[in-house]
Design a protein around this motif. Structure first.
Motif, PDB file in Angstrom:
ATOM      1  N   LYS A   1       0.812  -1.216   0.000  1.00 57.90           N
ATOM      2  CA  LYS A   1       0.000   0.000   0.000  1.00 57.90           C
ATOM      3  C   LYS A   1       0.851   1.275   0.000  1.00 57.90           C
ATOM      4  O   LYS A   1       0.592   2.214  -0.743  1.00 57.90           O
ATOM      5  CB  LYS A   1      -0.891  -0.035   1.248  1.00 57.90           C
ATOM      6  CG  LYS A   1      -2.023   0.955   1.252  1.00 57.90           C
ATOM      7  CD  LYS A   1      -2.993   0.595   2.374  1.00 57.90           C
ATOM      8  CE  LYS A   1      -3.863   1.778   2.728  1.00 57.90           C
ATOM      9  NZ  LYS A   1      -4.558   1.583   3.995  1.00 57.90           N
ATOM     10  N   HIS A   2       1.884   1.310   0.864  1.00 61.25           N
ATOM     11  CA  HIS A   2       2.661   2.546   1.031  1.00 61.25           C
ATOM     12  C   HIS A   2       4.022   2.486   0.345  1.00 61.25           C
ATOM     13  O   HIS A   2       4.681   3.516   0.206  1.00 61.25           O
ATOM     14  CB  HIS A   2       2.862   2.856   2.519  1.00 61.25           C
ATOM     15  CG  HIS A   2       1.571   2.982   3.281  1.00 61.25           C
ATOM     16  ND1 HIS A   2       0.688   4.017   3.069  1.00 61.25           N
ATOM     17  CD2 HIS A   2       0.996   2.202   4.227  1.00 61.25           C
ATOM     18  CE1 HIS A   2      -0.367   3.867   3.862  1.00 61.25           C
ATOM     19  NE2 HIS A   2      -0.209   2.770   4.561  1.00 61.25           N
TER      20      HIS A   2
ATOM     21  N   THR B   1       5.074   4.931   8.055  1.00 65.14           N
ATOM     22  CA  THR B   1       4.294   3.847   8.665  1.00 65.14           C
ATOM     23  C   THR B   1       5.177   3.115   9.668  1.00 65.14           C
ATOM     24  O   THR B   1       6.293   2.696   9.345  1.00 65.14           O
ATOM     25  CB  THR B   1       3.817   2.866   7.568  1.00 65.14           C
ATOM     26  OG1 THR B   1       2.896   3.562   6.734  1.00 65.14           O
ATOM     27  CG2 THR B   1       3.128   1.648   8.170  1.00 65.14           C
TER      28      THR B   1
ATOM     29  N   ASN C   1       1.951   6.977  10.830  1.00 62.27           N
ATOM     30  CA  ASN C   1       0.836   6.065  10.565  1.00 62.27           C
ATOM     31  C   ASN C   1       1.123   4.792  11.371  1.00 62.27           C
ATOM     32  O   ASN C   1       1.979   3.993  11.001  1.00 62.27           O
ATOM     33  CB  ASN C   1       0.794   5.783   9.048  1.00 62.27           C
ATOM     34  CG  ASN C   1      -0.165   4.674   8.702  1.00 62.27           C
ATOM     35  OD1 ASN C   1      -1.211   4.528   9.341  1.00 62.27           O
ATOM     36  ND2 ASN C   1       0.189   3.875   7.697  1.00 62.27           N
TER      37      ASN C   1
END
Ligand code: SF4
Length: 287
Positions: A28-29, A68, A90
């Motif tokens: 995702k990141h 993250t 995050n």
């Protein structure tokens, strides 16, 4: 030479979930994704994550804003969580739900007025996380000797809980010792279901073998407990990190070799070790 594979091997549910969560975050990141301490206690698994763009950090501070940060399957203390959540990060919590249950149980027993006795290994991340969630009086007891030496305060009430990966026989022994000197002890110490079923499977395997190879890392608590259980069953236990460690010298004299693994060792590693033992067994047959 006979070769037996333990009926339970490979990742437990908590390790599998933490790895899947980290995979999702990497997809995702994109890299880098930061992990607070080793996600799980297995070098091959951690090295694979590092190659795919994860970075292990010891503190939540000093990371780029918006990065993250993943809490490992072992969980973190309340203070560490508060420090991390105060930063512009995050936060992704991969604490195993079964570790989380013990953290909550410890806090609830403390809030109910009991002094909490935690059975576990000093310095282990899971233990530090649990201790750091208990607001009141708490004591870490690492073995039966600690339980024997513990002197309860007159009139105080006590409850015991444990790290999820202890040896279940040792928990039973420590609880029995404390029960003898603490009237009304609240007995809440037990291993997680994954640890219990794995330890029982290893007891069966060790009873049928004279050597058991345990795939895993020397700093994995649940893996070391499996070695201890094999030893207590009267068989020889050898901790092996991979198939390359399996040599004829290691297996010498064994008539039946069992193969098992800690909860943070991948199935591919277990399979590789099993196949390496089979190859040596077959080459012996050929002579
Ligand atoms: S050993 Fe048990 S508590 Fe620990 S990660 Fe696995 S399932 Fe969770």
């Amino acid at each position: 030479m006979e070769v037996k594979l333990c009926r339970i091997t490979g990742f437990c549910s908590g390790v599998r979930a933490a790895l899947e969560l980290t995979d999702d975050m990497l997809k995702k990141h994109g890299p880098p994704v930061f992990i607070l301490h080793d996600l799980v206690h297995n070098e091959s698994v951690v090295n694979d994550l590092l190659m795919r763009g994860a970075k292990i950090v010891d503190e939540p501070e000093g990371l780029p804003p918006g990065a993250t940060l993943i809490f490992s399957a072992h969980g973190v203390s309340e203070a560490v969580e508060a420090r991390a959540r105060a930063l512009p990060l995050n936060i992704v919590d991969a604490t195993c739900p079964l570790v989380r249950q013990v953290q909550k149980r410890g806090a609830a027993l403390s809030e109910a007025g009991h002094a909490v006795l935690l059975f576990g290994k000093a310095g282990h991340r899971e233990v530090e996380g649990i201790l750091g969630r208990i607001p009141g009086e708490k004591h870490l007891l690492t073995n039966p000797e600690d339980a024997r030496a513990f002197e309860p305060a007159p009139g105080r009430t006590y409850a015991c809980i444990s790290q999820t990966t202890m040896n279940s026989d040792v928990i039973a022994e420590m609880t029995a010792i404390l029960r003898g000197k603490i009237p009304g002890l609240v007995e809440s110490a037990s291993v997680c279901h994954a640890t219990l079923t794995r330890q029982n499977a290893v007891r069966e395997l060790a009873a049928a073998c004279d050597l058991v190879l345990v795939a895993g890392s020397a700093h994995s608590s649940n893996t070391l407990r499996l070695c201890e259980i094999v030893h207590n069953q009267g068989a020889r236990a050898e901790l092996v990190s991979g198939p390359e460690a399996v040599t004829p010298e290691l297996l010498r004299g064994a008539k039946c070799v069992g193969v098992t693994s800690g909860a943070s060792a991948p199935d591919t590693l277990v399979r590789g070790i099993y196949d390496a033992v089979q190859r040596i067994a077959e080459s012996e047959k050929a002579f």
